[in-house]
Design a protein around this motif. Sequence first.
Motif, PDB file in Angstrom:
ATOM      1  N   GLN A  84       1.011  -1.118   0.178  1.00 35.45           N
ATOM      2  CA  GLN A  84       0.325   0.006   0.050  1.00 35.45           C
ATOM      3  C   GLN A  84       1.000   1.338  -0.098  1.00 35.45           C
ATOM      4  OE1 GLN A  84      -3.291  -0.268  -0.373  1.00 35.45           O
ATOM      5  NE2 GLN A  84      -3.086  -2.280  -0.593  1.00 35.45           N
ATOM      6  N   ARG A  85       0.166   2.305  -0.425  1.00 40.63           N
ATOM      7  CA  ARG A  85       1.029   3.492  -0.556  1.00 40.63           C
ATOM      8  C   ARG A  85       1.740   3.961   0.662  1.00 40.63           C
ATOM      9  NH1 ARG A  85       0.106   9.345  -0.187  1.00 40.63           N
ATOM     10  NH2 ARG A  85       0.646  10.258  -1.980  1.00 40.63           N
ATOM     11  N   ILE A  86       1.274   3.828   1.941  1.00 42.55           N
ATOM     12  CA  ILE A  86       1.837   4.381   3.194  1.00 42.55           C
ATOM     13  C   ILE A  86       3.171   3.263   3.507  1.00 42.55           C
ATOM     14  CG2 ILE A  86       0.502   3.120   4.877  1.00 42.55           C
ATOM     15  CD1 ILE A  86       2.116   6.714   5.235  1.00 42.55           C
ATOM     16  N   GLU A  87       2.888   1.943   2.954  1.00 38.62           N
ATOM     17  CA  GLU A  87       3.774   1.049   3.301  1.00 38.62           C
ATOM     18  C   GLU A  87       4.892   1.168   2.547  1.00 38.62           C
ATOM     19  OE1 GLU A  87       1.485  -2.625   2.444  1.00 38.62           O
ATOM     20  OE2 GLU A  87       0.944  -2.789   4.725  1.00 38.62           O
ATOM     21  N   LEU A  88       4.724   1.562   1.239  1.00 39.00           N
ATOM     22  CA  LEU A  88       5.742   1.786   0.094  1.00 39.00           C
ATOM     23  C   LEU A  88       6.663   2.929   0.726  1.00 39.00           C
ATOM     24  CD1 LEU A  88       7.020   0.919  -2.540  1.00 39.00           C
ATOM     25  CD2 LEU A  88       5.362   2.784  -3.589  1.00 39.00           C
ATOM     26  N   LEU A  89       5.976   3.945   1.336  1.00 39.54           N
ATOM     27  CA  LEU A  89       6.582   5.218   1.577  1.00 39.54           C
ATOM     28  C   LEU A  89       7.384   4.763   2.937  1.00 39.54           C
ATOM     29  CD1 LEU A  89       7.162   8.143   1.061  1.00 39.54           C
ATOM     30  CD2 LEU A  89       5.144   8.592   2.646  1.00 39.54           C
ATOM     31  N   ARG A  90       7.089   3.918   3.864  1.00 39.24           N
ATOM     32  CA  ARG A  90       7.930   3.749   5.036  1.00 39.24           C
ATOM     33  C   ARG A  90       9.099   2.673   4.441  1.00 39.24           C
ATOM     34  NH1 ARG A  90       2.819   1.281   8.759  1.00 39.24           N
ATOM     35  NH2 ARG A  90       2.593   3.141   9.799  1.00 39.24           N
ATOM     36  N   PHE A  91       8.973   1.810   3.536  1.00 39.26           N
ATOM     37  CA  PHE A  91      10.118   1.219   3.098  1.00 39.26           C
ATOM     38  C   PHE A  91      11.062   2.008   2.531  1.00 39.26           C
ATOM     39  CE2 PHE A  91      12.076  -0.974  -0.807  1.00 39.26           C
ATOM     40  CZ  PHE A  91      12.639  -2.200  -0.058  1.00 39.26           C
ATOM     41  N   LEU A  92      10.685   3.133   1.814  1.00 44.20           N
ATOM     42  CA  LEU A  92      11.527   3.823   0.889  1.00 44.20           C
ATOM     43  C   LEU A  92      12.278   4.754   2.019  1.00 44.20           C
ATOM     44  CD1 LEU A  92       9.661   5.480  -1.803  1.00 44.20           C
ATOM     45  CD2 LEU A  92      11.610   3.991  -2.174  1.00 44.20           C
ATOM     46  N   VAL A  93      11.780   5.309   3.294  1.00 40.91           N
ATOM     47  CA  VAL A  93      12.302   6.027   4.319  1.00 40.91           C
ATOM     48  C   VAL A  93      13.258   5.202   5.087  1.00 40.91           C
ATOM     49  CG1 VAL A  93      11.806   7.158   6.380  1.00 40.91           C
ATOM     50  CG2 VAL A  93      10.517   7.605   4.450  1.00 40.91           C
ATOM     51  N   SER A  94      12.974   3.993   5.209  1.00 37.68           N
ATOM     52  CA  SER A  94      13.840   2.813   5.950  1.00 37.68           C
ATOM     53  C   SER A  94      14.901   2.829   5.369  1.00 37.68           C
ATOM     54  CB  SER A  94      12.817   1.946   6.398  1.00 37.68           C
ATOM     55  OG  SER A  94      13.870   0.648   6.851  1.00 37.68           O
ATOM     56  N   ARG A  95      15.056   2.470   3.915  1.00 36.97           N
ATOM     57  CA  ARG A  95      16.186   2.165   3.020  1.00 36.97           C
ATOM     58  C   ARG A  95      16.958   3.502   3.275  1.00 36.97           C
ATOM     59  NH1 ARG A  95      16.152  -2.454  -0.209  1.00 36.97           N
ATOM     60  NH2 ARG A  95      18.237  -1.461  -0.966  1.00 36.97           N
ATOM     61  N   HIS A  96      16.411   4.765   3.051  1.00 35.11           N
ATOM     62  CA  HIS A  96      17.128   5.976   3.065  1.00 35.11           C
ATOM     63  C   HIS A  96      17.792   6.118   4.550  1.00 35.11           C
ATOM     64  CE1 HIS A  96      18.070  10.251   1.925  1.00 35.11           C
ATOM     65  NE2 HIS A  96      17.704  10.346   3.093  1.00 35.11           N
ATOM     66  N   LEU A  97      17.223   5.876   5.595  1.00 33.79           N
ATOM     67  CA  LEU A  97      17.904   5.855   6.739  1.00 33.79           C
ATOM     68  C   LEU A  97      19.077   4.848   6.996  1.00 33.79           C
ATOM     69  CD1 LEU A  97      14.812   6.590   9.027  1.00 33.79           C
ATOM     70  CD2 LEU A  97      16.448   8.346   8.180  1.00 33.79           C
ATOM     71  N   ASP A  98      18.906   3.724   6.226  1.00 31.68           N
ATOM     72  CA  ASP A  98      19.838   2.697   6.391  1.00 31.68           C
ATOM     73  C   ASP A  98      21.009   3.092   5.296  1.00 31.68           C
ATOM     74  OD1 ASP A  98      18.699   1.300   8.369  1.00 31.68           O
ATOM     75  OD2 ASP A  98      17.654  -0.281   6.916  1.00 31.68           O
ATOM     76  N   GLY A  99      20.966   4.057   4.736  1.00 34.19           N
ATOM     77  CA  GLY A  99      22.148   4.537   3.640  1.00 34.19           C
ATOM     78  C   GLY A  99      21.806   3.864   2.530  1.00 34.19           C
ATOM     79  N   LYS A 100      20.876   3.234   2.169  1.00 35.88           N
ATOM     80  CA  LYS A 100      20.693   2.420   0.723  1.00 35.88           C
ATOM     81  C   LYS A 100      19.364   3.129   0.104  1.00 35.88           C
ATOM     82  CE  LYS A 100      22.097  -1.912   3.075  1.00 35.88           C
ATOM     83  NZ  LYS A 100      21.698  -3.302   3.557  1.00 35.88           N
ATOM     84  N   SER A 101      19.617   4.355  -0.253  1.00 42.78           N
ATOM     85  CA  SER A 101      18.421   5.039  -0.834  1.00 42.78           C
ATOM     86  C   SER A 101      18.233   4.356  -2.222  1.00 42.78           C
ATOM     87  CB  SER A 101      18.975   6.254  -1.190  1.00 42.78           C
ATOM     88  OG  SER A 101      19.034   7.154   0.035  1.00 42.78           O
ATOM     89  N   ILE A 102      16.845   4.198  -2.374  1.00 42.85           N
ATOM     90  CA  ILE A 102      16.462   3.765  -3.775  1.00 42.85           C
ATOM     91  C   ILE A 102      16.037   5.022  -4.762  1.00 42.85           C
ATOM     92  CG2 ILE A 102      14.554   2.614  -4.831  1.00 42.85           C
ATOM     93  CD1 ILE A 102      14.682   0.799  -2.505  1.00 42.85           C
ATOM     94  N   LYS A 103      16.698   4.945  -5.938  1.00 33.76           N
ATOM     95  CA  LYS A 103      16.576   6.029  -6.776  1.00 33.76           C
ATOM     96  C   LYS A 103      15.524   6.131  -7.733  1.00 33.76           C
ATOM     97  CE  LYS A 103      19.901   8.758  -4.849  1.00 33.76           C
ATOM     98  NZ  LYS A 103      19.758  10.060  -4.543  1.00 33.76           N
ATOM     99  N   SER A 104      15.475   4.682  -8.530  1.00 34.47           N
ATOM    100  CA  SER A 104      14.667   4.488  -9.568  1.00 34.47           C
ATOM    101  C   SER A 104      13.573   3.329  -9.184  1.00 34.47           C
ATOM    102  CB  SER A 104      15.513   3.980 -10.558  1.00 34.47           C
ATOM    103  OG  SER A 104      16.186   2.414 -10.558  1.00 34.47           O
ATOM    104  N   HIS A 105      12.563   3.412 -10.135  1.00 34.39           N
ATOM    105  CA  HIS A 105      11.368   2.291  -9.955  1.00 34.39           C
ATOM    106  C   HIS A 105      12.046   0.854 -10.052  1.00 34.39           C
ATOM    107  CE1 HIS A 105      11.498   2.540 -14.360  1.00 34.39           C
ATOM    108  NE2 HIS A 105      11.392   3.790 -14.127  1.00 34.39           N
ATOM    109  N   VAL A 106      12.981   0.706 -10.972  1.00 32.14           N
ATOM    110  CA  VAL A 106      13.905  -0.560 -10.918  1.00 32.14           C
ATOM    111  C   VAL A 106      14.623  -0.957  -9.812  1.00 32.14           C
ATOM    112  CG1 VAL A 106      15.601  -1.917 -12.381  1.00 32.14           C
ATOM    113  CG2 VAL A 106      14.229  -0.236 -13.623  1.00 32.14           C
ATOM    114  N   GLU A 107      15.133  -0.133  -8.933  1.00 39.63           N
ATOM    115  CA  GLU A 107      15.885  -0.347  -7.865  1.00 39.63           C
ATOM    116  C   GLU A 107      14.829  -0.746  -6.721  1.00 39.63           C
ATOM    117  OE1 GLU A 107      17.998   3.224  -6.711  1.00 39.63           O
ATOM    118  OE2 GLU A 107      19.870   2.534  -8.228  1.00 39.63           O
ATOM    119  N   LEU A 108      13.736  -0.025  -6.919  1.00 39.35           N
ATOM    120  CA  LEU A 108      12.555  -0.368  -6.019  1.00 39.35           C
ATOM    121  C   LEU A 108      11.990  -1.789  -5.998  1.00 39.35           C
ATOM    122  CD1 LEU A 108      10.598   0.573  -3.829  1.00 39.35           C
ATOM    123  CD2 LEU A 108       9.073   1.626  -5.625  1.00 39.35           C
ATOM    124  N   MET A 109      11.820  -2.223  -7.455  1.00 42.54           N
ATOM    125  CA  MET A 109      11.409  -3.695  -7.762  1.00 42.54           C
ATOM    126  C   MET A 109      12.534  -4.507  -7.326  1.00 42.54           C
ATOM    127  SD  MET A 109       8.397  -3.786  -9.402  1.00 42.54           S
ATOM    128  CE  MET A 109       8.499  -5.239 -10.295  1.00 42.54           C
TER     129      MET A 109
END
Length: 226
Positions: free
Chosen positions: A102-127
């Motif tokens: 879901q939208r909020i779960e996806l946002l949490r996932f992106l924030v978590s990766r960012h805080l871990d120093g593993k930012s996701i830049k593209s939709h391919v990286e997200l997949m």
Amino acid sequence: MYIDKDSEPYLLVHALAGESLECLEWSGARFDLPKTVSFSDIPDSDFSITHFYGYSEVQYKGLRDFVAGKVFRLPYLKIRIVRSIESVDQYFFNKKKLVTKQRIELLRFLVSRHLDGKSIKSHVELMTGLYSIKWVLHPERESQHARLRFYLDSLVSTGELTSLNGDYELTGKALQTIETYEEQERKHTESVKAQRANAWLTAAIVFLTAAQAGIIKFSTLVDLSK
């Protein structure tokens, strides 16, 4: 095929001419200096050979190691076993449905990766981050990919992400959105608990009122008059 000197890059072999090796010598930044050396002048252990076997690589240190690998085929047997395991793993992965967050779960996932120093830049990286690289061979990859891109574009439109040349960046609003959602969830949980408590309290009052009015009678467990 490389030739090392004291474990450092020395020559890149690109041709064998009789008893000589046509090479490019390492200049400190790349192999770009033409050089011819005699095959007999190079110690066996100085050869470093890379065999590209499909999309795998087999590394050999020395000619004897190379000959042993080509004769007994052990490195290639290992590769085939690993590929067979990966093929079975991919088969079962393809049988699973790719669940859309879901939208909020996806946002949490992106924030978590960012805080871990593993930012996701593209939709391919997200997949890849969500489903591992195995998603590339999944039969639902295109539809799932389209859903995630839609969610990312939605987050861009509401300000949690910015997009530039296909790359996505989190904004400060992302944390604000998550905190607001979690606060609403907390209030909702507390409201549900309060409603349940009120329901139980109301039921208890109704039950006691009915008992006092004689509508509900209790059988006497101990008759103290006897």
